[in-house]
Design a protein around this motif. Structure first.
Motif, short mmCIF file in Angstrom:
data_model
loop_
_atom_site.label_atom_id
_atom_site.label_comp_id
_atom_site.label_asym_id
_atom_site.label_seq_id
_atom_site.Cartn_x
_atom_site.Cartn_y
_atom_site.Cartn_z
N ALA A 292 0.79 -1.24 0.00
CA ALA A 292 0.00 0.00 0.00
C ALA A 292 0.83 1.30 0.00
N GLY B 270 -5.63 3.92 0.52
CA GLY B 270 -6.83 3.81 -0.31
C GLY B 270 -6.54 3.61 -1.78
N LEU C 85 -6.28 0.37 -3.28
CA LEU C 85 -6.61 -0.98 -3.76
C LEU C 85 -7.69 -0.89 -4.83
N ARG D 219 -10.58 -1.99 -7.43
CA ARG D 219 -11.65 -2.99 -7.39
C ARG D 219 -11.26 -4.25 -8.18
N PHE E 154 -14.28 -5.43 1.61
CA PHE E 154 -13.24 -4.49 1.18
C PHE E 154 -13.84 -3.08 1.16
N VAL F 85 -12.82 0.69 0.39
CA VAL F 85 -11.75 1.54 -0.16
C VAL F 85 -12.26 2.98 -0.31
N LYS G 219 -10.84 6.13 -1.82
CA LYS G 219 -9.71 6.41 -2.70
C LYS G 219 -8.79 7.49 -2.11
N SER H 88 -8.06 5.51 2.53
CA SER H 88 -7.87 4.27 3.31
C SER H 88 -8.38 3.04 2.56
N THR H 89 -7.73 1.95 2.85
CA THR H 89 -8.23 0.64 2.41
C THR H 89 -8.38 -0.20 3.67
N TYR I 136 -17.59 -5.42 -1.76
CA TYR I 136 -16.69 -4.30 -2.05
C TYR I 136 -17.46 -2.99 -1.93
N GLY J 145 -16.62 0.96 -2.40
CA GLY J 145 -15.58 1.91 -2.78
C GLY J 145 -16.16 3.21 -3.25
#
Lengths: 753, 321
Positions: free
Chosen positions: B196, B242, B244, B246, B285, B287, B289, B292-293, B317, B319
């Motif tokens: 990361a 942030g 990761l 998709r 998950f 995320v 952007k 943070s992830t 997910y 995001g």
């Protein structure tokens, strides 16, 4: 024994790789976590020949660890001509299923199947041999097995269709005999029976050379192997793997039988064989050891492997039961063997070899021939897989028929001669007749006892009931040694026989039915069984069975005496009287001297009661509601490896052990702490309970019965101490350590962000 | 970090369409989703579903047997957001999700006659409808216990992994589960610490050498949380970057499942997502952007390994657009 050189991989030391080398075979044993600290290419350095990878102790493997692992496999594939994976942990089998080319062209020989007992809430592993269980693997179904602790079914705790994905696709693996031997001899690894079945390859020229490969166990074909041996015979034992106790006994009988007819030389004996079969009995007579292997580990470079020792060359060192100095084949450093004291002690039984140079050269030549393809060996002599009959040729001409008939006639005559000889020898060797040459006068107690035996037509060794006599307040117990090769040994055996009889006499004198039930009845049947086996063997005049039954009897008596010495607080050496005989036995063309001793021990009634009182008065563990007895030495008949513990005499209704223990159970440990007697039980368990009150858990003891060993116990609830309520606020900082502090409820600072 | 919303939340969805052929399951799902306060339209017939689509925003919930219907609906209604549950293997759905950005939530369920986990279903729908990000504690029963730790160094990482195993043992989870969680913690921390972190120019700082012992700057620290309520075990690792994507999630898992092909282009083995997927009943998950992830794994402790292997997994997910 196999030796290991642990090498830490990576700075964190999370992974250890132990290396074991024997000739062209190397074993790498991975222990710990395979992750980014593992350097696959570095681990592959030095690998050559056949590589065995032991993966039983791989705890975890990370995805980057897989990357390094694949590098390792790629590197070893370049240099090793065969790769075998053994004892793969479930974690590793997962990787075989999940990761492409995880094992390269290596083959899995065995793996651990994860099993679970829901009742005990326990995960276990069971070793599965791929070749033995090929059908089960193909069918993707491993059966339930009874739980070792509770007996309920324990099930295979994986989805078979995913767990066996890789294994089911692997072709059947035939283990190379050399690898099978290495696994059995160096790693003490159980190879499938088929792979370890004993095989004998034989070459007959000016002398006889036999190469044995496989395990020596109760099925060792001693008579078949000894059949027809004559002149000088060299036995090569480099291919011998495991030798179990019964196999050692069979070997001894074979060595004694064969050495009557021939001069027997042993060469290249493996360490496992040395430990079990270099006994005085097995090496008695004309058995000479030309060479053998000693375990070695280099302190400088961590090389590990067995070193060959030429007995003649090092005899002056070996006769003092010490190790010669070896040179490390890797780095040239010098050092002694790392053999155990027990191993070294056996070397004192060696005699100086007198084999001619010609015989040694013949053995080398014959061995080389046998290591070549089978056809070459057959041209030279013949190959005899044990238990298989030779097959007839494809074409049969008149000459062949005549030859066969003549051979049959010769075999018949020789067989008849051998049979008669063996029948005759059996009596000579194993019965204790022989000529008594000692001039010692028989003491009156012996004369009286002998007379009584004679009237009742009883053998010395079977006079159990008559071995105890009471005279006033004196108790006399007579023990008899059988014939032993040393006088000291005979005396020791006689003393053990008498002491064991005294222990049993004391047990029989106890009237309390509960005590008799939980102690005497536990071992009585076993004691009788062993004695009956001896009686039957003597009655049938079966020399070898007699020898074997006596050995079992000796072993058990030794157990009992050791337990007596270890547990008894009141034991005092009794007064001893001895009568001894020296015998001259004829064995074939040679004679040997044997000794037998009768020993009478005398103890007073008061001493006997004092000795007994320790074992019959129950100690009550108040807080546990259990009455316990000290480990009575007679129980060593059924608990061979134990000398102490606490026997459950009774359980109260409210006892927390009520559901897990029954009277007669033997408690040997609580957690890691041994229970050395009933007094200790209460203390140890209470300490454990107090400890568990701080965190909750189960107080667990190991309980044994003659048939099983199980973990028993009960749950102890955590006793919460009142604590101030502490709620962290945002910005109050992070936790103080992973799982190390007290875990309060809902104390995260930002869970509801 | 606060104040951002998910796609559905921004779109102001207030309608849930449910397609489920099992009447009993359908009835239960309707009852659960009624709790969201949204309008719930339920049907057993795929053909009827089509009639309900009016082009407006909605969450479409369906079983994977009707994935073709779902695909058609998503194609013709770009404002639809899909939630799919399955009693079969989740694997084929991952590839589907990879190519359909409107499907971000896949729920595993125990069997054809069982509804998805009610708490999971409600949790997912609430998030989609409101755009809120509930705390991790909402994944557990009230009264859970756990710990949180910030990790800066490789040494701390190793100690923390052992700490996770100890915590599991303390919670009386089976030994294999404890080891699995230790492994999972290691994997997730490796991703957060080595994959990361990026420098000011967006270049990865530590990804090239996974063997290096590193010390993260305070702003780069990874945060691990581990907790349990006795029935579920939860582990979550967050990095403050942030980044990761998709695609790395759905395609990463799908690639791993296809035959364990490694992807070493980013310094690692490319098997991290597969590890997370295989070791958790539910993988979430989150995320944001550039901020943070957070990867969260939930495991149901009562499930033995045999059941677990066959259990369809949930992957979610969330995001920012």
């Amino acid at each position: 024994m196999a030796t290991e050189a642990p090498v830490e991989a990576g700075t964190a030391g999370k992974l250890k790789i132990a290396k074991i080398v024997e000739g062209e075979i190397m074993c790498l044993r991975f222990i710990g976590t395979i992750d980014e600290d593992f350097d696959g290419k570095a681990a592959a350095e030095g690998v050559k020949g056949t590589l065995i990878v032991d993966l039983a102790e791989v705890r975890r493997i990370s995805s980057f660890g897989i990357r390094e692992w694949v590098d390792f496999v790629k590197a070893v594939e370049q240099v090793a001509h065969a790769i075998y994976y053994i004892e793969c942990s479930p974690k590793i089998i997962d990787q075989f299923n999940m990761v492409a080319n995880f094992g390269g062209r290596g083959k899995i020989l065995s793996f651990y199947a994860p099993y679970r007992c829901d009742y005990c809430d326990d995960d276990r592993r069971r070793l599965v041999q791929v070749d033995e269980s090929h059908e089960l693997i193909k069918n993707m179904s491993l059966p339930d097995v009874p739980c070792d602790s509770c007996g309920n079914p324990e099930y295979f705790d994986e989805a078979p269709e995913s767990f066996f994905t890789y294994l089911a696709g692997q072709e059947a693996v035939e283990t190379d005999p050399a690898v099978a031997n290495f696994l059995a001899a160096k790693l003490d690894y159980r190879v499938s029976d088929a792979a370890r079945r004993l095989r004998a390859d034989k070459v007959v020229e000016e002398a006889t050379f036999i190469r044995l490969a496989g395990d020596i166990d109760i099925n060792f074909p001693r008579e078949k192997l000894a059949e027809g041996l004559e002149g000088e015979v060299v036995l090569d034992l480099s291919g011998v793997g495991r030798v179990d106790d019964e196999g050692a006994l069979e070997w001894t009988a074979f060595a004694q039988l064969a050495s009557q007819e021939c001069k027997l030389y042993l060469r290249d004996c493996q360490p496992g064989f040395v430990e079990k079969a270099f006994t005085a009995d097995a090496l008695a007579g004309q058995v000479q050891v030309l060479s053998f292997f000693m375990p070695f580990r280099c302190e400088s470079c961590s090389y590990s492997g067995a070193q060959r020792v030429d007995t003649l060359e090092h005899f002056d060192v070996l006769k003092f039961a010490t190790s010669p100095e070896f040179t490390c084949p890797e780095c040239g450093a010098k050092g002694p063997s790392i053999a155990s004291d027990e191993y070294l002690a056996t070397l004192g039984n060696l005699i100086k070899p007198t084999a001619s140079k010609g015989l040694v050269e013949f053995a080398e030549r014959a061995n080389d021939q046998l290591l070549k393809p089978a056809s070459a060996a057959q041209q030279m002599g013949y190959v005899m897989p044990m238990g298989e009959m030779p097959t007839a040729g494809r074409t049969i001409g008149l000459a062949t028929v005549v030859a066969v008939l003549v051979s049959l006639a010769v075999v018949g005559v020789v067989g008849w001669w051998i049979y008669n000889r063996l029948e005759r020898e059996k009596d000579i060797i194993y019965d204790e007749g022989g000529r008594v040459v000692s001039k010692e006068k028989k003491p009156p107690w012996f004369v009286a006892w002998e007379k009584e035996l004679s009237e009742k037509k009883l053998d010395f060794g079977l006079a159990d009931d008559l071995a105890v006599q009471k005279e006033g307040d004196q108790i006399h117990v007579i023990g008899y040694s059988f014939a032993a090769s040393e006088r000291d040994e005979a005396e020791e055996r006689a003393r053990e026989a008498a002491l064991e009889r005294l222990v049993h006499y004391l047990a029989e004198s106890v009237k309390d039915p509960q005590w008799r039930k939980v102690v005497l009845e536990q071992y009585f049947a076993e004691r009788k069984k062993v004695q009956d086996a001896l009686a039957t063997a003597l009655q049938k005049k079966d020399g070898l069975a007699t020898s074997r039954a006596r050995r079992v009897l000796w072993d058990r008596r030794i157990n009992v005496v050791n337990a007596l010495l270890a547990t008894s607080k009141a034991y005092k050496k009794p007064a001893e009287e001895v009568y001894f005989q020296q015998l001259e036995l004829q064995q074939g063309s040679s004679r040997m001297t044997r000794y037998r001793i009768w020993m009478r021990l005398t103890v007073s009634e008061a001493e006997a009661q004092k000795l007994l009182s320790q074992f019959i008065e129950p100690v009550k563990a108040e807080s546990q509601g259990v009455s316990l007895l000290d480990f009575f030495p007679g129980l060593a008949w059924v608990y061979e490896d134990l000398k102490q513990g606490a026997i459950v005499m009774g359980l109260e209704e409210e006892s927390p052990w009520k559901n897990s223990l029954t009277p007669g159970n033997l408690l040997v440990s609580c957690g890691e702490i041994p229970i050395r007697g009933p007094d200790r039980f209460n203390t140890v368990v209470e300490e454990r309970v107090e400890f568990l009150k701080t965190r909750g858990g189960k107080v667990e003891c190991i309980s044994k019965s003659p048939r099983e060993s199980r973990q028993v116990g009960y749950a102890v609830a955590k006793v919460e101490e009142p604590k101030p309520v502490y709620i962290r606020r945002p910005g109050a900082g992070s936790g103080s350590g992973a799982g190390t502090g007290a875990s309060n409820v809902n104390t995260w600072d930002d869970l509801t962000q | 970090m606060l104040g951002w919303q998910f796609v559905a939340g921004i779109m102001g969805i207030s309608r849930i369409l449910i397609l489920e052929r099992n009447k009993l399951v359908l009835r239960k799902v309707v009852r659960i989703l009624a709790c969201t306060g949204a309008e719930v339209i339920a049907t057993e017939e795929p053909s009827e579903l089509i009639r309900c689509l009016d082009g407006g925003p909605a969450v479409l919930c369906a079983d994977s047997v009707d994935i073709a219907t779902v695909a058609g609906a998503l194609q013709s209604n770009p404002s639809l957001v899909a939630v799919v549950w399955t009693a079969a293997k989740t694997d084929p759905l991952l590839a589907f999700a990879d190519s359909h950005p409107q499907l971000n939530c896949i729920l595993g369920r125990a069997g054809k006659d069982a509804a998805p986990r009610e708490w999971e279903l409600l949790w997912i729908l609430r998030r989609l409808l409101t755009g809120e990000t509930p705390g991790l504690g909402t994944l557990l029963a009230w009264g859970y216990t756990g710990f949180k730790e910030q990790i800066f160094t490789s040494e701390q990482r190793d100690a923390c992994v052992e700490g996770v195993v100890r915590f599991c043992e303390k919670m009386n989870t089976p030994g294999r589960v404890a080891e699995m969680f230790g492994e999972l913690a290691h994997e997730m921390l490796m991703n957060a610490m080595y994959d990361a972190p990026v420098d000011a120019s967006g270049r990865r700082k530590y990804a090239a050498d996974r063997k290096a012992r590193i010390v993260l700057e305070p702003r780069e620290a990874a945060t691990i949380r581990c907790a349990s309520d006795g029935m579920r075990m939860l582990i979550s690792v967050m990095d403050p970057f942030g980044l990761l994507p998709r695609g790395a999630i759905f395609s990463g898992i799908a690639r791993g499942l296809k035959g364990g092909e490694m992807d070493t282009s980013h310094g690692g083995a490319g098997l991290g997502m597969l590890y997370i997927y295989r070791s958790s009943a539910i993988a979430i998950f989150d995320v944001v952007k550039g901020q943070s992830t957070q990867v969260t794994c939930v495991f149901e402790i009562d499930t033995n390994q045999r059941e677990f292997r066959n259990l369809p997994r949930s992957v979610h997910y969330f995001g920012t657009p």
